[in-house]
Design a protein around this motif. Structure first.
Motif, PDB file in Angstrom:
ATOM      1  N   TYR A   1      14.698  21.105  43.719  1.00  0.00           N
ATOM      2  CA  TYR A   1      15.091  22.116  44.697  1.00  0.00           C
ATOM      3  C   TYR A   1      15.337  23.488  44.077  1.00  0.00           C
ATOM      4  O   TYR A   1      15.070  24.511  44.692  1.00  0.00           O
ATOM      5  CB  TYR A   1      16.345  21.662  45.443  1.00  0.00           C
ATOM      6  N   GLN A   2      15.948  23.507  42.892  1.00  0.00           N
ATOM      7  CA  GLN A   2      16.192  24.768  42.189  1.00  0.00           C
ATOM      8  C   GLN A   2      16.385  24.477  40.708  1.00  0.00           C
ATOM      9  O   GLN A   2      16.720  23.360  40.325  1.00  0.00           O
ATOM     10  CB  GLN A   2      17.373  25.538  42.778  1.00  0.00           C
ATOM     11  N   GLU A   3      16.192  25.505  39.881  1.00  0.00           N
ATOM     12  CA  GLU A   3      16.172  25.317  38.433  1.00  0.00           C
ATOM     13  C   GLU A   3      17.543  25.253  37.787  1.00  0.00           C
ATOM     14  O   GLU A   3      17.674  24.745  36.677  1.00  0.00           O
ATOM     15  CB  GLU A   3      15.372  26.445  37.770  1.00  0.00           C
ATOM     16  N   ARG A   4      18.574  25.764  38.451  1.00  0.00           N
ATOM     17  CA  ARG A   4      19.913  25.781  37.870  1.00  0.00           C
ATOM     18  C   ARG A   4      20.907  25.202  38.859  1.00  0.00           C
ATOM     19  O   ARG A   4      20.646  25.130  40.051  1.00  0.00           O
ATOM     20  CB  ARG A   4      20.314  27.210  37.487  1.00  0.00           C
ATOM     21  N   GLN A   5      22.051  24.811  38.328  1.00  0.00           N
ATOM     22  CA  GLN A   5      23.121  24.275  39.165  1.00  0.00           C
ATOM     23  C   GLN A   5      24.458  24.578  38.503  1.00  0.00           C
ATOM     24  O   GLN A   5      24.516  24.905  37.317  1.00  0.00           O
ATOM     25  CB  GLN A   5      22.973  22.765  39.330  1.00  0.00           C
ATOM     26  N   GLY A   6      25.527  24.445  39.286  1.00  0.00           N
ATOM     27  CA  GLY A   6      26.861  24.545  38.717  1.00  0.00           C
ATOM     28  C   GLY A   6      27.082  23.399  37.740  1.00  0.00           C
ATOM     29  O   GLY A   6      26.531  22.314  37.890  1.00  0.00           O
ATOM     30  N   ALA A   7      27.872  23.655  36.713  1.00  0.00           N
ATOM     31  CA  ALA A   7      28.154  22.651  35.681  1.00  0.00           C
ATOM     32  C   ALA A   7      29.141  21.625  36.230  1.00  0.00           C
ATOM     33  O   ALA A   7      30.333  21.893  36.348  1.00  0.00           O
ATOM     34  CB  ALA A   7      28.704  23.315  34.429  1.00  0.00           C
ATOM     35  N   VAL A   8      28.625  20.447  36.591  1.00  0.00           N
ATOM     36  CA  VAL A   8      29.440  19.381  37.164  1.00  0.00           C
ATOM     37  C   VAL A   8      30.109  18.591  36.044  1.00  0.00           C
ATOM     38  O   VAL A   8      29.452  18.147  35.095  1.00  0.00           O
ATOM     39  CB  VAL A   8      28.577  18.437  38.037  1.00  0.00           C
TER      40      VAL A   8
ATOM     41  N   LEU B   1      30.380  28.171  36.097  1.00  0.00           N
ATOM     42  CA  LEU B   1      29.367  28.185  35.051  1.00  0.00           C
ATOM     43  C   LEU B   1      28.138  27.429  35.522  1.00  0.00           C
ATOM     44  O   LEU B   1      28.254  26.417  36.225  1.00  0.00           O
ATOM     45  CB  LEU B   1      29.907  27.553  33.775  1.00  0.00           C
ATOM     46  N   THR B   2      26.964  27.904  35.124  1.00  0.00           N
ATOM     47  CA  THR B   2      25.731  27.219  35.502  1.00  0.00           C
ATOM     48  C   THR B   2      25.025  26.661  34.274  1.00  0.00           C
ATOM     49  O   THR B   2      25.186  27.161  33.155  1.00  0.00           O
ATOM     50  CB  THR B   2      24.755  28.144  36.258  1.00  0.00           C
ATOM     51  N   ILE B   3      24.261  25.605  34.532  1.00  0.00           N
ATOM     52  CA  ILE B   3      23.457  24.928  33.517  1.00  0.00           C
ATOM     53  C   ILE B   3      22.085  24.653  34.113  1.00  0.00           C
ATOM     54  O   ILE B   3      21.876  24.836  35.314  1.00  0.00           O
ATOM     55  CB  ILE B   3      24.118  23.599  33.074  1.00  0.00           C
ATOM     56  N   GLU B   4      21.175  24.191  33.281  1.00  0.00           N
ATOM     57  CA  GLU B   4      19.876  23.752  33.787  1.00  0.00           C
ATOM     58  C   GLU B   4      20.114  22.593  34.752  1.00  0.00           C
ATOM     59  O   GLU B   4      20.957  21.729  34.506  1.00  0.00           O
ATOM     60  CB  GLU B   4      19.013  23.282  32.621  1.00  0.00           C
TER      61      GLU B   4
END
Length: 144
Positions: free
Chosen positions: A90-97, A79-82
């Protein structure tokens, strides 16, 4: 813990498989999973960066899984989040840590998704550039 393939088949016939699912506005009432990790990578143009927690601990990425079918084994998507402020550069989204203390909250569904799937605060991550393979190969040849 089981081994599963990263990437889910497309929902519609002829669609492209996917590895990430945007979490906003969605609920995940079943088939939740945790993907253990010690780092993840982000890209910005041709540059790659390694991201770890600032304290060096491992963590989980929130995911969803699909059971095996005739054609494919168990598979999952992250799943990704802001992106949090450290990653947003570096980028607008990331994996949900998820931190280790949050893992059961994700699995047992006692908290709403929008409370759990949130970016970590600023200065939670260390970000370091990964040297391109070409540069690494040149350095190795020079060392010989």
């Amino acid at each position: 813990m089981i081994e599963a393939a990263w990437g889910l088949e497309a929902w519609e016939k002829g669609g492209k498989p996917f590895r990430f699912v945007r979490s906003e506005g969605k609920t995940f009432p079943r088939n939740r999973c945790l993907v253990p990790a010690s780092e993840f990578q982000v890209t910005n143009g041709d540059r790659k960066f390694r991201v770890t927690l600032d304290d060096g601990n491992f963590f989980y990425l929130a995911g969803v899984w699909h059971p095996a079918t005739e054609d494919r084994g168990v598979s999952y998507a992250i799943l990704t989040i802001e992106a949090n402020p450290d990653i947003f550069f570096y980028q607008e989204r990331q994996g949900a840590v998820l931190l280790r203390r949050q893992n059961m909250a994700w699995l047992d569904r006692k908290l709403p998704e929008d409370e759990i799937l949130q970016p970590l605060p600023a200065r939670s991550f260390l970000v370091e550039e990964i040297a391109p393979r070409v540069a690494q190969a040149v350095q190795h040849e020079l060392a010989l």
